[in-house]
Write a protein that holds these residues in place. Structure first.
Motif, PDB file in Angstrom:
ATOM      1  N   SER A   1       6.184  55.398 -63.022  1.00  0.00           N
ATOM      2  CA  SER A   1       7.387  56.129 -62.609  1.00  0.00           C
ATOM      3  C   SER A   1       7.592  57.355 -63.606  1.00  0.00           C
ATOM      4  CB  SER A   1       8.801  55.248 -62.706  1.00  0.00           C
ATOM      5  OG  SER A   1       9.006  54.737 -63.808  1.00  0.00           O
ATOM      6  N   ASP A   2       6.735  57.452 -64.431  1.00  0.00           N
ATOM      7  CA  ASP A   2       6.754  58.598 -65.321  1.00  0.00           C
ATOM      8  C   ASP A   2       7.934  58.554 -66.121  1.00  0.00           C
ATOM      9  OD1 ASP A   2       6.089  60.877 -66.961  1.00  0.00           O
ATOM     10  OD2 ASP A   2       6.780  62.166 -65.448  1.00  0.00           O
ATOM     11  N   PRO A   3       8.170  57.206 -66.862  1.00  0.00           N
ATOM     12  CA  PRO A   3       9.234  56.958 -67.557  1.00  0.00           C
ATOM     13  C   PRO A   3       9.638  57.856 -68.769  1.00  0.00           C
ATOM     14  CG  PRO A   3       7.705  55.496 -68.252  1.00  0.00           C
ATOM     15  CD  PRO A   3       7.273  56.363 -67.252  1.00  0.00           C
ATOM     16  N   ALA A   4      10.764  58.502 -69.052  1.00  0.00           N
ATOM     17  CA  ALA A   4      11.240  59.123 -70.265  1.00  0.00           C
ATOM     18  C   ALA A   4      11.349  58.402 -71.492  1.00  0.00           C
ATOM     19  CB  ALA A   4      12.637  59.762 -70.016  1.00  0.00           C
ATOM     20  N   LEU A   5      11.654  57.065 -71.266  1.00  0.00           N
ATOM     21  CA  LEU A   5      11.659  56.050 -72.437  1.00  0.00           C
ATOM     22  C   LEU A   5      10.805  54.677 -72.025  1.00  0.00           C
ATOM     23  CD1 LEU A   5      13.217  54.782 -75.225  1.00  0.00           C
ATOM     24  CD2 LEU A   5      14.790  53.725 -73.301  1.00  0.00           C
ATOM     25  N   LEU A   6       9.898  54.513 -73.069  1.00  0.00           N
ATOM     26  CA  LEU A   6       8.981  53.372 -72.812  1.00  0.00           C
ATOM     27  C   LEU A   6       9.486  52.432 -74.055  1.00  0.00           C
ATOM     28  CD1 LEU A   6       6.614  52.539 -71.405  1.00  0.00           C
ATOM     29  CD2 LEU A   6       5.101  53.714 -72.664  1.00  0.00           C
ATOM     30  N   LEU A   7       9.584  51.054 -73.540  1.00  0.00           N
ATOM     31  CA  LEU A   7       9.784  50.127 -74.690  1.00  0.00           C
ATOM     32  C   LEU A   7       8.753  49.138 -74.441  1.00  0.00           C
ATOM     33  CD1 LEU A   7      13.535  49.193 -73.661  1.00  0.00           C
ATOM     34  CD2 LEU A   7      12.841  50.737 -75.643  1.00  0.00           C
ATOM     35  N   LEU A   8       8.075  48.952 -75.883  1.00  0.00           N
ATOM     36  CA  LEU A   8       6.959  48.027 -75.935  1.00  0.00           C
ATOM     37  C   LEU A   8       7.188  46.884 -76.829  1.00  0.00           C
ATOM     38  CD1 LEU A   8       4.553  51.183 -76.601  1.00  0.00           C
ATOM     39  CD2 LEU A   8       4.887  49.904 -74.537  1.00  0.00           C
ATOM     40  N   ASP A   9       6.903  45.679 -76.305  1.00  0.00           N
ATOM     41  CA  ASP A   9       7.172  44.552 -77.243  1.00  0.00           C
ATOM     42  C   ASP A   9       5.780  43.957 -77.763  1.00  0.00           C
ATOM     43  OD1 ASP A   9       8.284  42.331 -78.336  1.00  0.00           O
ATOM     44  OD2 ASP A   9       8.908  41.321 -76.726  1.00  0.00           O
ATOM     45  N   GLU A  10       5.740  44.176 -79.027  1.00  0.00           N
ATOM     46  CA  GLU A  10       4.318  43.640 -79.553  1.00  0.00           C
ATOM     47  C   GLU A  10       3.265  44.485 -78.757  1.00  0.00           C
ATOM     48  OE1 GLU A  10       4.336  42.037 -82.434  1.00  0.00           O
ATOM     49  OE2 GLU A  10       6.465  41.710 -82.831  1.00  0.00           O
ATOM     50  N   PRO A  11       3.037  45.559 -78.496  1.00  0.00           N
ATOM     51  CA  PRO A  11       2.241  46.221 -77.595  1.00  0.00           C
ATOM     52  C   PRO A  11       0.496  45.674 -77.660  1.00  0.00           C
ATOM     53  CG  PRO A  11       2.957  47.860 -79.021  1.00  0.00           C
ATOM     54  CD  PRO A  11       3.432  46.545 -79.431  1.00  0.00           C
ATOM     55  N   THR A  12       0.018  45.586 -79.066  1.00  0.00           N
ATOM     56  CA  THR A  12      -1.278  45.579 -79.124  1.00  0.00           C
ATOM     57  C   THR A  12      -1.691  44.142 -79.736  1.00  0.00           C
ATOM     58  OG1 THR A  12      -1.017  46.428 -81.546  1.00  0.00           O
ATOM     59  CG2 THR A  12      -1.420  48.084 -79.910  1.00  0.00           C
ATOM     60  N   THR A  13      -0.868  43.251 -79.542  1.00  0.00           N
ATOM     61  CA  THR A  13      -1.166  41.782 -79.635  1.00  0.00           C
ATOM     62  C   THR A  13      -2.423  41.591 -79.050  1.00  0.00           C
ATOM     63  OG1 THR A  13       1.199  41.254 -80.171  1.00  0.00           O
ATOM     64  CG2 THR A  13      -0.327  39.402 -79.803  1.00  0.00           C
ATOM     65  N   GLY A  14      -3.418  41.128 -79.676  1.00  0.00           N
ATOM     66  CA  GLY A  14      -4.502  40.356 -79.001  1.00  0.00           C
ATOM     67  C   GLY A  14      -5.662  41.611 -78.709  1.00  0.00           C
ATOM     68  N   MET A  15      -5.101  42.816 -79.031  1.00  0.00           N
ATOM     69  CA  MET A  15      -6.293  44.056 -78.824  1.00  0.00           C
ATOM     70  C   MET A  15      -7.079  44.227 -80.173  1.00  0.00           C
ATOM     71  SD  MET A  15      -4.517  47.216 -77.351  1.00  0.00           S
ATOM     72  CE  MET A  15      -3.362  46.932 -76.010  1.00  0.00           C
ATOM     73  N   ASP A  16      -8.327  44.407 -80.167  1.00  0.00           N
ATOM     74  CA  ASP A  16      -9.298  44.515 -81.339  1.00  0.00           C
ATOM     75  C   ASP A  16      -8.794  46.064 -82.023  1.00  0.00           C
ATOM     76  OD1 ASP A  16     -10.345  46.271 -79.532  1.00  0.00           O
ATOM     77  OD2 ASP A  16     -12.302  45.305 -79.329  1.00  0.00           O
ATOM     78  N   VAL A  17      -9.358  46.120 -83.031  1.00  0.00           N
ATOM     79  CA  VAL A  17      -8.980  47.373 -83.876  1.00  0.00           C
ATOM     80  C   VAL A  17      -9.273  48.699 -83.108  1.00  0.00           C
ATOM     81  CG1 VAL A  17      -9.576  48.951 -85.773  1.00  0.00           C
ATOM     82  CG2 VAL A  17      -9.623  46.247 -85.912  1.00  0.00           C
ATOM     83  N   GLU A  18     -10.388  48.641 -82.283  1.00  0.00           N
ATOM     84  CA  GLU A  18     -10.870  49.768 -81.437  1.00  0.00           C
ATOM     85  C   GLU A  18      -9.652  49.979 -80.477  1.00  0.00           C
ATOM     86  OE1 GLU A  18     -12.349  53.240 -80.855  1.00  0.00           O
ATOM     87  OE2 GLU A  18     -13.060  51.887 -82.490  1.00  0.00           O
ATOM     88  N   GLY A  19      -9.520  48.945 -79.675  1.00  0.00           N
ATOM     89  CA  GLY A  19      -8.600  49.181 -78.749  1.00  0.00           C
ATOM     90  C   GLY A  19      -7.257  49.471 -78.976  1.00  0.00           C
ATOM     91  N   ARG A  20      -6.663  48.971 -80.103  1.00  0.00           N
ATOM     92  CA  ARG A  20      -5.457  49.208 -80.747  1.00  0.00           C
ATOM     93  C   ARG A  20      -5.412  50.696 -81.003  1.00  0.00           C
ATOM     94  NH1 ARG A  20      -4.051  45.482 -85.343  1.00  0.00           N
ATOM     95  NH2 ARG A  20      -4.530  44.105 -83.703  1.00  0.00           N
ATOM     96  N   ARG A  21      -6.496  51.403 -81.437  1.00  0.00           N
ATOM     97  CA  ARG A  21      -6.803  52.936 -81.843  1.00  0.00           C
ATOM     98  C   ARG A  21      -6.424  53.521 -80.728  1.00  0.00           C
ATOM     99  NH1 ARG A  21     -10.737  54.215 -85.923  1.00  0.00           N
ATOM    100  NH2 ARG A  21     -12.220  53.970 -84.399  1.00  0.00           N
ATOM    101  N   ALA A  22      -7.282  53.117 -79.602  1.00  0.00           N
ATOM    102  CA  ALA A  22      -7.468  54.114 -78.233  1.00  0.00           C
ATOM    103  C   ALA A  22      -5.922  53.910 -77.604  1.00  0.00           C
ATOM    104  CB  ALA A  22      -8.381  53.451 -77.339  1.00  0.00           C
ATOM    105  N   PHE A  23      -5.314  52.733 -77.686  1.00  0.00           N
ATOM    106  CA  PHE A  23      -4.033  52.678 -77.106  1.00  0.00           C
ATOM    107  C   PHE A  23      -3.039  53.620 -77.781  1.00  0.00           C
ATOM    108  CE2 PHE A  23       0.128  50.631 -77.833  1.00  0.00           C
ATOM    109  CZ  PHE A  23       0.566  50.708 -76.444  1.00  0.00           C
ATOM    110  N   TRP A  24      -2.880  53.688 -79.008  1.00  0.00           N
ATOM    111  CA  TRP A  24      -1.943  54.564 -79.699  1.00  0.00           C
ATOM    112  C   TRP A  24      -2.252  55.984 -79.536  1.00  0.00           C
ATOM    113  CZ3 TRP A  24       2.739  53.302 -80.619  1.00  0.00           C
ATOM    114  CH2 TRP A  24       2.999  51.915 -80.986  1.00  0.00           C
ATOM    115  N   GLU A  25      -3.566  56.342 -79.393  1.00  0.00           N
ATOM    116  CA  GLU A  25      -3.979  57.728 -78.995  1.00  0.00           C
ATOM    117  C   GLU A  25      -3.200  58.313 -77.917  1.00  0.00           C
ATOM    118  OE1 GLU A  25      -8.103  58.567 -79.162  1.00  0.00           O
ATOM    119  OE2 GLU A  25      -8.338  58.141 -81.328  1.00  0.00           O
TER     120      GLU A  25
END
Lengths: 298, 264
Positions: free
Chosen positions: A147-171
């Motif tokens: 829905s192209d949100p103007a506000l995104l709420l994330l609860d522990e978004p990168t739990t279980g991701m590896d370091v690489e996945g976490r970096r890609a996610f934040w990018e």
């Protein structure tokens, strides 16, 4: 950008029976901010997020999202959230899950675009039950971005991701914030808050105890840790605790660790009055600030 | 249907609310496919009732008179009700399952109104009930033994469909009492037992002790109503039975749902 606020919490409390989960939070988020919501378990993070999402109502105080009631903002597709676990039907395919969600909004990005952006086009016809944890997480993101949100709420978004996945996610989150999207994420990873948030809101026991940039929060807990080796460490203890600014002294064999707000005074005392060697002074990290400000370390 | 967001429109005044609380036909369509993909659902709700009809509808007395038709027609209507009740109940049980896995919470983050969610589920239950009724009726036509006027045939099928809503509510209720995949393990044998007791599988002798008991069980009333066009006979006991059980199941489902709101 307009002067509109993304989220406005005014003196919000939330009580469950005898338990006061949130005890008066004031918080204003501006459009485009990436804010880390940091705090120990039971600090009131999830309760606060639930109120911003309109899943529960505050006992007192007001919650506004883009000047609207939370439910009104949700109905306009202005707010999305990605939860850590659950929230998926195992016997639907990835594409069906996204199409199902898309059908409930007035306006959304095309399903295929969202699948492509989340990198799950190749598994679109796979049943959710057969997707890995990481793939399911990407699916949750696809649903949240529909829905192209103007506000995104994330609860522990990168739990279980590896370091690489976490970096890609934040990018990808960073790229989106350029468009003015506000992101509020709850996390346990201090370095994640430190690296990726514009602003850290530290909550403890249902209250905001610190609010500012990572550097500002760190500065709030100004103490330092001083470590040295000396003979007769045990005997030196009594003198050390009397030095101005000393908060705590630990003795381990012939090593002492001193937490103090005045490291110079302790260093002077040790070097002048004892045979202290290998003296080290360490500034507190965000983690120490976190422990000190939330009282979790005591 | 959804249209496309052309540019990033953060301006909240330009955002639209979907009409009718998010009601659409995409969701029931996906849900229908989802149900029909489930092999267990297909066997227990579609194949099994048709098989039961072919077994029971071929008894020695199949061509004896029964109201405006014959015994085979009577058995066919009963088995269609049984099949439709099973599909509706399994559809209802999915509501509780969806809450337990957090899907309902996910839906709360969309414009979908909770009442519209229930409405779409009810619609789905009706569509699946119609499929189940059709399967048994087609089995009857293919077998060639049931006989009744076409108007009565249709009237029985429509009444059966309406009656399945009672079991959709039962499914929601049981889904909450027995969470997860186990709900169908309770509903399957449970509905079979009620069908035996409710005069659905074997005709009970009117006035017998078992008949007296049957009058209080949840299948009895709806079965009498479903067969009313055929038998031309509907006692007030059957109507009261159907209404009371519907109220009990809806009340039970609503009660368990309200207890559950803390999690959603």
């Amino acid at each position: 950008m307009t002067s509109l606020t993304a989220v406005a919490l005014r003196d919000v409390t939330r009580r469950f029976g005898d338990v006061e989960a949130v005890r008066g939070i004031d918080l204003t988020l501006r459009p485009g901010e990436i804010v880390a919501f940091l705090g120990p378990n039971g600090a009131g993070k999830t309760t606060t997020i639930d109120m911003i999402l309109g899943l529960s109502r505050p006992t007192s105080g007001t919650v506004e999202v883009f000047g609207l009631e939370p439910r009104q903002a949700i109905a306009r597709g202005l707010v999305s959230a990605v939860m850590q676990t659950g929230g998926l039907l195992k016997d639907l395919t990835v594409r069906e899950t996204v199409a199902y969600t898309a059908s409930l909004f007035a306006d959304t990005h095309p399903v295929d675009d969202v699948l492509a952006r989340a990198g799950i086009t190749a598994i679109a016809d796979r049943k959710v039950a057969k997707c890995s944890g990481g793939e399911q997480q990407r699916l949750r993101f696809a649903m949240a971005l529909l829905s192209d949100p103007a506000l995104l709420l994330l609860d522990e978004p990168t739990t279980g991701m590896d370091v690489e996945g976490r970096r890609a996610f934040w990018e990808s989150i960073r790229e989106d914030s350029v468009t003015g999207r506000t992101v509020l994420f709850a996390t346990h990873y201090l370095e994640e808050a430190d690296q990726y948030a514009d602003r850290i809101v530290l909550v403890s026991k249902g209250r905001v105890v610190a609010d500012g940039s990572a550097a500002e929060v760190r500065a709030l807990a100004s103490g330092r840790m001083l470590r040295a080796t000396l003979t007769g460490a045990r005997e030196a203890y009594d003198d050390l605790v009397r030095v101005a600014g000393v908060e705590s002294v630990e003795v381990r064999g012939d090593q002492v660790r001193v937490h103090t707000s005045d490291s110079d005074a302790v260093a002077r005392h040790l070097l002048l009055n004892t045979d202290a060697r290998d003296l080290e002074i360490v500034a507190q990290g965000l983690e120490d600030a976190f422990l000190e400000l939330t009282g979790a370390g005591r | 249907m959804s249209t496309t967001v052309t540019a990033s429109t953060i301006d909240p005044t330009r955002r639209r609310v979907p009409p009718y609380g998010g009601f659409n036909l995409t969701v029931p369509g996906i849900e229908l496919r989802r149900m029909l993909r489930n092999r267990r659902t297909i066997i227990f709700t579609l194949v099994f009732p048709a098989g039961m009809f072919l077994a029971f509808g071929g008894q020695a007395d199949w061509n004896d008179d029964a109201g405006h038709g014959n015994v085979a027609a009577y058995v066919m209507v009963s088995m269609a009700l049984y099949g439709a009740a099973l599909t509706a109940a399994s559809g209802g049980a999915m509501v509780a399952m969806e809450r337990s896995v957090g899907w309902s919470r996910q839906l709360r983050l969309t414009p979908l109104h909770p009442a519209v969610y229930i409405l779409m589920k009810a619609l789905l239950a009706l569509v699946l009930g119609a499929v189940a009724i059709t399967v048994v009726n087609v089995a009857g036509i293919v077998q060639g033994r049931p006989h009744m006027p076409a108007g009565i045939w249709v009237a029985c099928a429509v009444l059966t469909l309406v009656c399945t809503l009672v079991f959709a509510a039962l499914g929601v209720f049981i889904g909450y009492l027995v969470p997860g995949e186990n709900a169908m393990q309770v509903l399957g044998p449970g509905l079979a037992l009620f069908s035996f007791l409710g005069n659905v599988f074997i005709p009970l002798t009117e006035g017998s002790t078992i008949y007296r008991i049957a009058e209080f069980t949840p299948m009895f009333g709806v079965a009498e109503i479903s067969r009313w066009p055929l038998t031309g006979d509907l006692g007030w006991v059957a109507v009261v039975n159907a209404v009371v059980w519907f109220a009990i199941f809806v009340g039970g489902a609503a009660w368990r749902m309200s207890k559950d709101t803390a999690r959603v």
